[in-house]
Design a protein around this motif. Structure first.
Motif, PDB file in Angstrom:
ATOM      1  N   LEU A   1       0.860  -1.174   0.000  1.00  0.00           N
ATOM      2  CA  LEU A   1       0.000   0.000   0.000  1.00  0.00           C
ATOM      3  C   LEU A   1       0.893   1.220   0.000  1.00  0.00           C
ATOM      4  O   LEU A   1       1.865   1.283   0.751  1.00  0.00           O
ATOM      5  N   GLU A   2       0.597   2.179  -0.845  1.00  0.00           N
ATOM      6  CA  GLU A   2       1.304   3.455  -0.812  1.00  0.00           C
ATOM      7  C   GLU A   2       0.314   4.529  -0.394  1.00  0.00           C
ATOM      8  O   GLU A   2      -0.645   4.811  -1.108  1.00  0.00           O
ATOM      9  N   LEU A   3       0.533   5.084   0.775  1.00  0.00           N
ATOM     10  CA  LEU A   3      -0.295   6.178   1.253  1.00  0.00           C
ATOM     11  C   LEU A   3       0.133   7.431   0.509  1.00  0.00           C
ATOM     12  O   LEU A   3       1.296   7.805   0.519  1.00  0.00           O
ATOM     13  N   GLU A   4      -0.804   8.075  -0.173  1.00  0.00           N
ATOM     14  CA  GLU A   4      -0.475   9.217  -1.014  1.00  0.00           C
ATOM     15  C   GLU A   4      -0.883  10.555  -0.400  1.00  0.00           C
ATOM     16  O   GLU A   4      -0.193  11.548  -0.564  1.00  0.00           O
ATOM     17  N   VAL A   5      -2.016  10.590   0.288  1.00  0.00           N
ATOM     18  CA  VAL A   5      -2.525  11.832   0.865  1.00  0.00           C
ATOM     19  C   VAL A   5      -3.083  11.549   2.255  1.00  0.00           C
ATOM     20  O   VAL A   5      -3.785  10.564   2.454  1.00  0.00           O
ATOM     21  N   MET A   6      -2.765  12.425   3.198  1.00  0.00           N
ATOM     22  CA  MET A   6      -3.355  12.362   4.540  1.00  0.00           C
ATOM     23  C   MET A   6      -3.467  13.800   5.028  1.00  0.00           C
ATOM     24  O   MET A   6      -2.480  14.523   5.079  1.00  0.00           O
ATOM     25  N   TRP A   7      -4.698  14.214   5.385  1.00  0.00           N
ATOM     26  CA  TRP A   7      -4.924  15.577   5.853  1.00  0.00           C
ATOM     27  C   TRP A   7      -6.095  15.605   6.817  1.00  0.00           C
ATOM     28  O   TRP A   7      -7.093  14.911   6.612  1.00  0.00           O
ATOM     29  N   VAL A   8      -5.945  16.395   7.878  1.00  0.00           N
ATOM     30  CA  VAL A   8      -7.029  16.653   8.815  1.00  0.00           C
ATOM     31  C   VAL A   8      -7.030  18.154   9.091  1.00  0.00           C
ATOM     32  O   VAL A   8      -5.974  18.754   9.335  1.00  0.00           O
ATOM     33  N   ASN A   9      -8.207  18.754   9.048  1.00  0.00           N
ATOM     34  CA  ASN A   9      -8.369  20.171   9.331  1.00  0.00           C
ATOM     35  C   ASN A   9      -7.758  20.492  10.693  1.00  0.00           C
ATOM     36  O   ASN A   9      -7.939  19.749  11.652  1.00  0.00           O
ATOM     37  N   GLU A  10      -7.064  21.616  10.759  1.00  0.00           N
ATOM     38  CA  GLU A  10      -6.358  21.984  11.987  1.00  0.00           C
ATOM     39  C   GLU A  10      -7.277  22.028  13.205  1.00  0.00           C
ATOM     40  O   GLU A  10      -6.865  21.719  14.323  1.00  0.00           O
ATOM     41  N   ASN A  11      -8.529  22.410  13.028  1.00  0.00           N
ATOM     42  CA  ASN A  11      -9.464  22.500  14.153  1.00  0.00           C
ATOM     43  C   ASN A  11      -9.843  21.139  14.723  1.00  0.00           C
ATOM     44  O   ASN A  11     -10.424  21.069  15.813  1.00  0.00           O
ATOM     45  N   TYR A  12      -9.547  20.064  13.998  1.00  0.00           N
ATOM     46  CA  TYR A  12      -9.936  18.719  14.422  1.00  0.00           C
ATOM     47  C   TYR A  12      -8.736  17.827  14.740  1.00  0.00           C
ATOM     48  O   TYR A  12      -8.916  16.652  15.034  1.00  0.00           O
ATOM     49  N   ARG A  13      -7.548  18.392  14.687  1.00  0.00           N
ATOM     50  CA  ARG A  13      -6.352  17.583  14.959  1.00  0.00           C
ATOM     51  C   ARG A  13      -6.269  17.229  16.445  1.00  0.00           C
ATOM     52  O   ARG A  13      -6.828  17.904  17.288  1.00  0.00           O
ATOM     53  N   GLY A  14      -5.576  16.161  16.745  1.00  0.00           N
ATOM     54  CA  GLY A  14      -5.420  15.713  18.118  1.00  0.00           C
ATOM     55  C   GLY A  14      -6.583  14.873  18.615  1.00  0.00           C
ATOM     56  O   GLY A  14      -6.696  14.597  19.811  1.00  0.00           O
TER      57      GLY A  14
END
Length: 117
Positions: free
Chosen positions: A68-81
């Motif tokens: 598996l190659e993970l290409e994109v991972m993003w979480v809005n800053e307000n929802y991180r952690g």
């Protein structure tokens, strides 16, 4: 008796893809994984939405051979952690494992600091 071959760069991308990657390497690896690799070249996308239905994170990856190659991972800053990225990754990994993957590759991301010019 030695077989005579010619080595060159005289082929187009489609010919290379069909002869080497698909009919050569892919078939070889499908055979060598003894049925563990069930479906090659799957694109996997998962998104996270908040209670209003707005996308607040996402991840995508694709499988090739047994990895598996993970290409994109993003979480809005307000929802991180809040373990949202972990949940997204777990979902993608689960589907990749079901397809027969046993390796994961993560992209190397380099950041260039902004100059103060």
């Amino acid at each position: 008796m030695q077989i005579k071959v010619t080595i060159s760069n005289q082929c187009d991308k489609k010919e290379f893809l069909n002869a080497v990657r698909i009919n050569g390497l892919l078939k070889y690896n499908l055979n060598k994984t003894s049925g563990k690799l069930k479906e090659p070249d799957i694109e996997i996308i998962r998104i996270a939405r908040n209670k209003d239905g707005t996308i607040i994170g996402g991840a995508s990856g694709s499988t090739y051979l047994s990895s598996l190659e993970l290409e994109v991972m993003w979480v809005n800053e307000n929802y991180r952690g809040q373990n949202i990225a972990s949940q997204l990754l777990k979902e993608i990994e689960s589907e990749a494992k079901a397809a027969g993957c046993h390796l994961a590759h993560l992209p190397l991301i380099l950041f260039k600091p902004q100059s103060s010019i």
